[in-house]
Scaffold this motif. Sequence first.
Motif, mmCIF file in Angstrom:
data_model
loop_
_atom_site.group_PDB
_atom_site.id
_atom_site.type_symbol
_atom_site.label_atom_id
_atom_site.label_comp_id
_atom_site.label_asym_id
_atom_site.label_seq_id
_atom_site.Cartn_x
_atom_site.Cartn_y
_atom_site.Cartn_z
ATOM 1 N N LEU A 155 14.466 11.787 25.183
ATOM 2 C CA LEU A 155 14.578 12.319 23.825
ATOM 3 C C LEU A 155 13.438 11.815 22.943
ATOM 4 C CD1 LEU A 155 18.431 12.273 23.222
ATOM 5 C CD2 LEU A 155 16.955 14.143 23.978
ATOM 6 N N ILE A 156 12.988 10.578 23.179
ATOM 7 C CA ILE A 156 11.848 10.064 22.404
ATOM 8 C C ILE A 156 10.591 10.880 22.719
ATOM 9 C CG2 ILE A 156 10.285 8.080 22.161
ATOM 10 C CD1 ILE A 156 12.859 6.322 22.551
ATOM 11 N N TYR A 157 10.372 11.162 24.017
ATOM 12 C CA TYR A 157 9.206 11.985 24.384
ATOM 13 C C TYR A 157 9.334 13.401 23.808
ATOM 14 C CZ TYR A 157 8.033 8.304 27.731
ATOM 15 O OH TYR A 157 7.709 7.107 28.313
ATOM 16 N N ALA A 158 10.552 13.935 23.823
ATOM 17 C CA ALA A 158 10.756 15.286 23.274
ATOM 18 C C ALA A 158 10.407 15.299 21.790
ATOM 19 C CB ALA A 158 12.202 15.739 23.488
ATOM 20 N N LEU A 159 10.824 14.230 21.093
ATOM 21 C CA LEU A 159 10.554 14.163 19.648
ATOM 22 C C LEU A 159 9.052 14.035 19.374
ATOM 23 C CD1 LEU A 159 12.250 14.006 16.945
ATOM 24 C CD2 LEU A 159 11.723 11.573 16.987
ATOM 25 N N ILE A 160 8.398 13.116 20.097
ATOM 26 C CA ILE A 160 6.949 12.934 19.879
ATOM 27 C C ILE A 160 6.202 14.215 20.252
ATOM 28 C CG2 ILE A 160 4.900 11.622 20.585
ATOM 29 C CD1 ILE A 160 6.784 9.251 21.188
ATOM 30 N N GLY A 161 6.564 14.809 21.380
ATOM 31 C CA GLY A 161 5.933 16.065 21.789
ATOM 32 C C GLY A 161 6.123 17.139 20.731
ATOM 33 N N GLY A 162 7.337 17.200 20.173
ATOM 34 C CA GLY A 162 7.620 18.180 19.124
ATOM 35 C C GLY A 162 6.755 17.963 17.895
ATOM 36 N N LEU B 91 -3.639 19.468 20.582
ATOM 37 C CA LEU B 91 -2.383 18.803 20.195
ATOM 38 C C LEU B 91 -1.186 19.526 20.814
ATOM 39 C CD1 LEU B 91 -3.069 17.994 16.433
ATOM 40 C CD2 LEU B 91 -2.785 16.352 18.290
ATOM 41 N N ILE B 92 -1.234 20.853 20.832
ATOM 42 C CA ILE B 92 -0.121 21.607 21.419
ATOM 43 C C ILE B 92 -0.070 21.372 22.932
ATOM 44 C CG2 ILE B 92 0.809 23.924 21.845
ATOM 45 C CD1 ILE B 92 -0.236 24.741 19.104
ATOM 46 N N GLY B 93 -1.239 21.335 23.587
ATOM 47 C CA GLY B 93 -1.259 21.068 25.023
ATOM 48 C C GLY B 93 -0.692 19.698 25.344
ATOM 49 N N ALA B 94 -1.108 18.686 24.559
ATOM 50 C CA ALA B 94 -0.625 17.321 24.790
ATOM 51 C C ALA B 94 0.878 17.226 24.499
ATOM 52 C CB ALA B 94 -1.399 16.339 23.912
ATOM 53 N N GLY B 95 1.302 17.815 23.390
ATOM 54 C CA GLY B 95 2.726 17.779 23.029
ATOM 55 C C GLY B 95 3.589 18.533 24.018
ATOM 56 N N PHE B 96 3.070 19.625 24.537
ATOM 57 C CA PHE B 96 3.766 20.423 25.552
ATOM 58 C C PHE B 96 3.946 19.579 26.817
ATOM 59 C CE2 PHE B 96 3.711 25.075 27.255
ATOM 60 C CZ PHE B 96 4.568 24.754 28.283
ATOM 61 N N ALA B 97 2.873 18.910 27.256
ATOM 62 C CA ALA B 97 2.935 18.135 28.492
ATOM 63 C C ALA B 97 3.890 16.946 28.356
ATOM 64 C CB ALA B 97 1.538 17.635 28.864
ATOM 65 N N GLY B 99 6.427 16.615 25.712
ATOM 66 C CA GLY B 99 7.756 17.011 25.239
ATOM 67 C C GLY B 99 8.399 18.091 26.085
ATOM 68 N N GLY B 100 7.596 18.829 26.852
ATOM 69 C CA GLY B 100 8.160 19.789 27.788
ATOM 70 C C GLY B 100 8.237 21.224 27.312
ATOM 71 N N TYR B 101 7.889 21.481 26.048
ATOM 72 C CA TYR B 101 8.029 22.841 25.532
ATOM 73 C C TYR B 101 6.872 23.187 24.594
ATOM 74 C CZ TYR B 101 13.038 22.165 26.648
ATOM 75 O OH TYR B 101 14.225 21.912 27.251
ATOM 76 N N PHE B 120 13.275 18.356 20.480
ATOM 77 C CA PHE B 120 11.891 18.830 20.385
ATOM 78 C C PHE B 120 11.703 19.659 19.101
ATOM 79 C CE2 PHE B 120 8.462 21.822 21.135
ATOM 80 C CZ PHE B 120 7.491 21.049 21.743
ATOM 81 N N ILE B 121 12.672 20.496 18.794
ATOM 82 C CA ILE B 121 12.582 21.349 17.595
ATOM 83 C C ILE B 121 12.600 20.486 16.323
ATOM 84 C CG2 ILE B 121 13.871 23.056 16.219
ATOM 85 C CD1 ILE B 121 14.530 24.436 18.946
ATOM 86 N N ILE B 122 13.439 19.444 16.328
ATOM 87 C CA ILE B 122 13.439 18.514 15.185
ATOM 88 C C ILE B 122 12.053 17.885 15.046
ATOM 89 C CG2 ILE B 122 14.391 16.325 14.313
ATOM 90 C CD1 ILE B 122 17.072 17.199 15.690
ATOM 91 N N GLY B 123 11.453 17.527 16.182
ATOM 92 C CA GLY B 123 10.090 16.993 16.167
ATOM 93 C C GLY B 123 9.100 17.985 15.577
ATOM 94 N N MET B 124 9.229 19.262 15.946
ATOM 95 C CA MET B 124 8.312 20.285 15.397
ATOM 96 C C MET B 124 8.457 20.387 13.885
ATOM 97 S SD MET B 124 7.931 23.573 17.857
ATOM 98 C CE MET B 124 9.624 24.087 17.735
ATOM 99 N N ILE B 125 9.683 20.300 13.401
ATOM 100 C CA ILE B 125 9.910 20.358 11.949
ATOM 101 C C ILE B 125 9.232 19.160 11.284
ATOM 102 C CG2 ILE B 125 11.711 20.182 10.168
ATOM 103 C CD1 ILE B 125 13.493 21.873 12.085
ATOM 104 N N LEU B 126 9.378 17.962 11.883
ATOM 105 C CA LEU B 126 8.721 16.764 11.332
ATOM 106 C C LEU B 126 7.197 16.914 11.379
ATOM 107 C CD1 LEU B 126 10.949 13.927 12.886
ATOM 108 C CD2 LEU B 126 11.006 14.837 10.548
#
Lengths: 214, 226
Positions: A155-162, B91-97, B99-101, B120-126
């Motif tokens: 979840l931490i990686y998902a958040l940072i990736g997001g 940044l999107i490539g790195a975040g995708f790799a 975060g997975g999406y 991941f979506i909460i992260g995108m909002i942040l």
Amino acid sequence: MGCTAEAVDEKFLVMGLVFDPAQRNIFIFLNIMLSYMGNAMDEEEEMSPRPFWPPLLAGFALGLVLLLTFLMTGHGLGASGFFTRLTATLGAWLAPAATEASRYFGPYVQGNPLAFWISWEVVGVAIGALAGSISNGRFRLALERGPRVGANERLIYALIGGVLVGFGARLARGCTSGLALSGGATLAVAAFVFLVTFFAAGFLMTFAARRVWR
Amino acid sequence: MTLPLYDSGMIAGLLAGILFGYVLEGAGFGSPRKLTAQFALRDWAVFKVMFTAVLVAAIGLWLAEAVGLIGTRAVFTPTLFFWAIALGGALIGAGFALGGYCPGTSTVGLFSGRGDAAVFIIGMILGTVLFAAVFEPIDGLYRAAEGPKGQTLMELTGLPTWVILGALVIMAAGGFALGNRCEQRFGGPLTADEVLAGLPSNRSGPADQGDASRLATPKAHEITAS
């Protein structure tokens, strides 16, 4: 010129947002469809998953959907624009003064977020994905993670990736859907610059953080 | 030239979105393990699906223009802002790799039941909030190296469209051949069975089941006519 009382009567409320009567049937349709899918899920959850489509078939289908979108709307598919509108809407709700004063969010604040094409498109993506995953036995309420990574770490990686993707999409003025896929179909230079750095950084990050997914 | 219809209404949005979401889910793009296996070179579905879709739509638009179904410059074409797009893409490539999406596939993941997609979506909002916060200081970067409006590869190179399309088809064929060889060498593309084998079943517990019906079925009282 309908009188005020009638106009109010005909308004349609969903989660506090007001809609035209014309939009009401769509909501009823969506609600019936989602209920149906909920029932189907209860019945079919033991079903073993159907295989994914072969990539060339999926790519061909996606190309036709993209072409149809261009012919209908004059523009392609998108995704990150919706999250920008969502963020501006949340901001206007939680911190109205700061959001309206923001030079970036200011222009987004006006109007109901559901009045925009991109919002309906992402609602559609949600419905399409739900229909596809349920009807093909691929819906699972779960965290998906690499074998060496715990749930919290995932979840931490998902958040940072997001965060990286959310920031990057605003900087690039688009994401994999709007810029790479749709821009690519118009053979725009911008799309191919995006694709080169997108794949390069993806490979670098995967190399640097190998254990995340393997 | 009756097309495009330039109809960006609710129905057009829902129709395009439903088809988009259904196809992405069908391709396996609700699974972050399948998506990120592209960067490990094990599963080339991201490259294959994307490249095929771009070519099918690009050839379709080219033919539509050639037969006069649509006019020249009838569809929206993004403009290059070199540094912002190059850096944003990275940044999107790195975040995708990590975060997975990406934004579209996170929606597909969420509506395939993936809880990590919600985070991941909460992260995108942040990330979006963070961008808005630094928007004024990075204004120079945001607008730097602006290209001609809606510039295409044909305009950049001076080559006709069919040459560009032909070159891209050859590149795609080369990429597919390379991808197939890598897939054989690194364990093969992830199948639906493999992706789901590592995940708990929906019937794993009463709590899970309750959550499942809550996620999928909005209650009647959530939609009220007054």
